[in-house]
Scaffold this motif. Structure first.
Motif, mmCIF file in Angstrom:
data_model
loop_
_atom_site.group_PDB
_atom_site.id
_atom_site.type_symbol
_atom_site.label_atom_id
_atom_site.label_comp_id
_atom_site.label_asym_id
_atom_site.label_seq_id
_atom_site.Cartn_x
_atom_site.Cartn_y
_atom_site.Cartn_z
ATOM 1 N N CYS A 128 41.990 23.561 32.219
ATOM 2 C CA CYS A 128 41.834 23.165 33.629
ATOM 3 C C CYS A 128 42.671 24.055 34.541
ATOM 4 O O CYS A 128 42.192 24.525 35.582
ATOM 5 N N SER A 129 43.910 24.292 34.154
ATOM 6 C CA SER A 129 44.790 25.119 34.966
ATOM 7 C C SER A 129 44.293 26.556 35.036
ATOM 8 O O SER A 129 44.253 27.164 36.109
ATOM 9 N N LEU A 270 46.691 31.291 44.259
ATOM 10 C CA LEU A 270 46.860 32.035 43.016
ATOM 11 C C LEU A 270 48.322 32.052 42.578
ATOM 12 O O LEU A 270 48.628 31.895 41.390
ATOM 13 N N ILE A 271 49.220 32.240 43.533
ATOM 14 C CA ILE A 271 50.643 32.239 43.200
ATOM 15 C C ILE A 271 51.050 30.889 42.631
ATOM 16 O O ILE A 271 51.716 30.796 41.585
ATOM 17 N N SER A 272 50.641 29.810 43.309
ATOM 18 C CA SER A 272 50.966 28.468 42.822
ATOM 19 C C SER A 272 50.311 28.207 41.475
ATOM 20 O O SER A 272 50.924 27.623 40.576
ATOM 21 N N GLY A 273 49.065 28.642 41.324
ATOM 22 C CA GLY A 273 48.350 28.399 40.078
ATOM 23 C C GLY A 273 48.958 29.133 38.910
ATOM 24 O O GLY A 273 49.103 28.579 37.814
ATOM 25 N N ILE A 274 49.329 30.381 39.126
ATOM 26 C CA ILE A 274 49.955 31.152 38.045
ATOM 27 C C ILE A 274 51.315 30.570 37.692
ATOM 28 O O ILE A 274 51.673 30.464 36.509
ATOM 29 N N ALA A 275 52.089 30.173 38.712
ATOM 30 C CA ALA A 275 53.380 29.553 38.448
ATOM 31 C C ALA A 275 53.221 28.284 37.633
ATOM 32 O O ALA A 275 53.984 28.020 36.695
ATOM 33 N N ALA A 276 52.212 27.483 37.979
ATOM 34 C CA ALA A 276 51.969 26.249 37.234
ATOM 35 C C ALA A 276 51.524 26.538 35.815
ATOM 36 O O ALA A 276 51.981 25.905 34.862
ATOM 37 N N THR A 283 50.304 20.375 30.568
ATOM 38 C CA THR A 283 49.800 19.838 31.818
ATOM 39 C C THR A 283 48.777 20.774 32.367
ATOM 40 O O THR A 283 48.739 21.965 32.051
ATOM 41 N N GLY A 284 47.936 20.227 33.247
ATOM 42 C CA GLY A 284 46.950 21.037 33.937
ATOM 43 C C GLY A 284 46.969 20.689 35.400
ATOM 44 O O GLY A 284 47.614 19.749 35.830
ATOM 45 N N ILE A 285 46.239 21.444 36.192
ATOM 46 C CA ILE A 285 46.104 21.185 37.613
ATOM 47 C C ILE A 285 44.677 20.755 37.853
ATOM 48 O O ILE A 285 43.803 21.584 38.043
ATOM 49 N N PRO A 286 44.397 19.433 37.787
ATOM 50 C CA PRO A 286 43.029 18.990 37.875
ATOM 51 C C PRO A 286 42.405 19.078 39.250
ATOM 52 O O PRO A 286 41.206 19.040 39.384
ATOM 53 N N ASN A 287 43.203 19.154 40.302
ATOM 54 C CA ASN A 287 42.590 19.251 41.615
ATOM 55 C C ASN A 287 43.500 19.959 42.594
ATOM 56 O O ASN A 287 44.674 20.169 42.349
#
Length: 447
Positions: A128-129, A270-276, A283-287
Motif C-alpha cells: 500500500c505504501s 513523494l517526500i512524505s511517502g518515501i519517508a514513511a 505499516t502502510g499509508i492507506p489513504n
C-alpha cells in the motif's frame, strides 16, 4: 494518483485563474465531514456483511463504485462535470472510504495462520505504501487529463482482476446464513444439534446490525473503566481533530501562499511517502489523510520494535505528538517555499504517535476486549474527523481571503497546532500502567 491533482482541478472549476477560493475550501470541508460520517456508520455494517456474504462480494462494491467519479473527471473537468464528480464522490466515499483496506486486512486474517499474520500484514501494508509513492510519481510526470484517465483504467483493472482471480476466503454455506453478531448467549452462535442429533438448532433470527453496535452508554462505561484509557481517548480525539484539519486546510494554504500546483503537491507527497516507506516495517499509508496529517493508523514501525523497550510507549507517544506540534506551528508561518518540503522529512518521527497510542490503549483491557477498545478509539477519531473540517475550513477560507481580520494566512494551521499541543500535554499526564494490571480495569460490553 488523484490527490496531487484534485486541488488544481477544484480551483479551476470553481474559481478559474485564482489561487484562493473560499467556495472550494467550504465544499472540500463539507465533503470531508460527510465522508467521515458515512464511514463511521458504514464500516461496522460492511464488516458484518462481509462475515455473512463473503469478503469478495463486499469487496466488489467499493472497487466498482470508485470507478464512476474517476470516469466523470476523465471525460471532462468543466464546472458542471466537477459538481457531478463532487456529488458522486461524496456519496460513494460515504460507503466505500477505507473499506478496501479493511476488507483486505480481513481477507489476510482469513487466509493466513495466526502466527504469520504480522508478517502478512506487513507485506500488505508495504505494498500500500509503495503503491502510493508510485502513483504519486506517475502523477508528477503526466498531465491532469491523463491522470484521471489512467486512474480510471487502473480502477477498472483492479475490479476485473478481483472478480476473475481472487478466491473467496469465507465459506458461504448455511453457517453464514445469519449474522455473526447476534443477541443472546454467545454459545448460540455455533451450530448445536437438537435432541435427535440429526438437525442443527435454528439460530436466533436475524436482527439489524445497528442494534449490535455498542451504545454511547457502553462506550462511556468503557472509558470510565480505566483512567489511562480515558486519557488515551482524549489524546486520540485532539490528534484526530488536528489531522482532519490538516486535510481540510493544508493544500489550499499552500496554493494561496506559494501558488503550488499539481507537480509541487506531488513532490511534497513523494517526500512524505518515501519517508514513511523507509520508516515502516509493518505499516502502510492507506489513504492521503495519513500523509497530510503526518500520521498513520497502524500499529508497528521499523524503529518502534527497537525503541519501545528502551524509551517506552508513553514517551514515544509524546515524542511523536511534540514533533507533529512543532511541525504544524512551523508550517503555519512558512516563510519560504522550501519550508513545507523540509518539514515533510521530519514526519518520520511524528509517525510514532498513533501506534504508541494504540498500544497503550490495548494494554488497558483484556485479550478478549481488544476489538472493543480499538473500536472505541477509532470511533472517537472518526467523530473528531467529522467535526474538524467544520471548524478549520471556515477559518482557512476566512484568513486566506481579503476579509481576514489580520494578515496571517496560516492562522487555521496554527489552530491545528494548538489541537496537537493539547494532545501532547494530555500525553504527558498518562500514567504508566503495566499490562499486568489490566485485569483491574477490564470492562466487558454485554451484547
Amino acid at each position: 494518483m488523484v490527490f496531487p491533482a484534485i486541488t488544481d482541478v477544484t480551483m479551476a472549476a470553481l474559481c478559474p485563474g485564482k489561487d484562493e477560493c473560499s467556495l472550494a475550501i467550504y465544499l472540500s470541508g463539507f465533503q470531508q465531514a460527510m465522508i467521515g460520517l458515512g464511514t463511521l456508520v458504514m464500516m461496522p455494517v460492511i464488516g458484518n456483511l462481509s462475515d455473512q456474504y463473503g469478503r469478495k462480494a463486499l469487496l466488489t462494491l467499493p472497487l466498482t463504485l470508485s470507478i464512476i467519479p474517476l470516469a466523470i473527471m476523465a471525460y471532462s473537468r468543466t464546472t458542471s462535470f466537477f459538481y457531478a464528480y463532487f456529488l458522486l464522490r461524496t456519496l460513494t466515499a460515504m460507503v466505500c472510504e477505507g473499506s478496501v483496506n479493511c476488507l483486505a486486512l480481513a481477507y489476510v486474517a482469513d487466509t493466513v495462520p495466526e502466527g504469520q499474520r504480522a508478517a502478512a500484514f506487513g507485506v500488505l501494508s508495504g505494498i500500500c505504501s509503495s503503491s502510493f509513492v508510485f502513483g504519486t510519481l506517475v502523477t508528477r510526470f503526466i498531465s491532469t487529463t491523463a491522470t484521471f484517465q489512467v486512474a480510471t483504467l487502473v480502477s477498472m483493472l483492479a475490479a476485473i482482476y478481483m472478480r476473475v482471480f481472487l478466491k473467496e476466503s469465507v465459506p458461504i454455506d448455511d453457517s453464514l446464513s445469519q449474522p455473526i453478531i447476534i443477541k443472546g448467549d454467545p454459545d448460540l452462535n455455533v451450530d448445536q444439534n437438537d435432541d435427535h442429533g440429526d438437525q442443527p438448532l435454528k439460530k436466533i433470527s436475524s436482527i439489524s446490525v445497528y442494534k449490535n453496535i455498542p451504545s454511547i452508554e457502553d462506550l462511556t462505561c468503557l472509558l470510565k473503566s480505566s483512567t489511562t484509557f480515558s486519557q488515551a481517548a482524549v489524546v486520540a480525539f485532539f490528534n484526530s481533530l488536528a489531522e482532519g484539519g490538516m486535510q481540510a486546510a493544508s493544500l489550499y494554504f499552500l496554493k494561496a501562499r506559494f501558488h503550488f500546483n499539481k507537480d509541487q503537491f506531488a513532490d511534497l507527497m513523494l517526500i512524505s511517502g518515501i519517508a514513511a516507506t523507509v520508516s515502516q516495517a509493518s505499516t502502510g499509508i492507506p489513504n492521503f489523510r495519513d500523509f497530510v496529517s503526518f500520521n498513520v493508523h497502524n500499529d508497528k514501525l521499523l524503529f518502534m520494535p527497537l525503541l519501545t523497550p528502551i524509551i517506552g510507549e508513553k514517551k514515544l507517544l509524546s515524542i511523536g505528538l511534540l514533533v507533529g506540534c512543532v511541525n504544524t506551528f512551523l508550517y503555519s508561518i512558512s516563510w519560504a517555499i522550501w519550508v513545507p518540503y523540509a518539514l515533510s522529512v521530519f514526519t518520520v518521527l511524528a509517525f510514532f504517535a498513533i501506534p504508541a497510542l494504540r498500544s497503550i490503549a490495548s494494554k488497558q483491557v483484556g485479550s478478549n476486549e481488544q476489538g472493543k477498545a480499538q473500536g472505541c478509539i477509532s470511533g472517537i477519531s472518526s467523530f473528531a474527523n467529522i467535526i474538524s473540517p467544520l471548524i478549520f475550513s471556515p477559518l482557512t477560507a476566512l484568513f486566506l481571503s481579503d476579509r481576514a481580520p489580520f494578515n496571517f494566512p496560516g492562522f487555521s494551521i496554527m489552530g491545528i497546532g494548538l489541537a496537537t499541543m493539547i494532545a501532547f500535554i494530555q500525553s504527558l499526564l498518562i500514567r504508566d500502567i503495566s499490562s499486568d494490571s489490566k485485569s483491574q480495569n477490564q470492562y466487558s460490553l454485554v451484547a
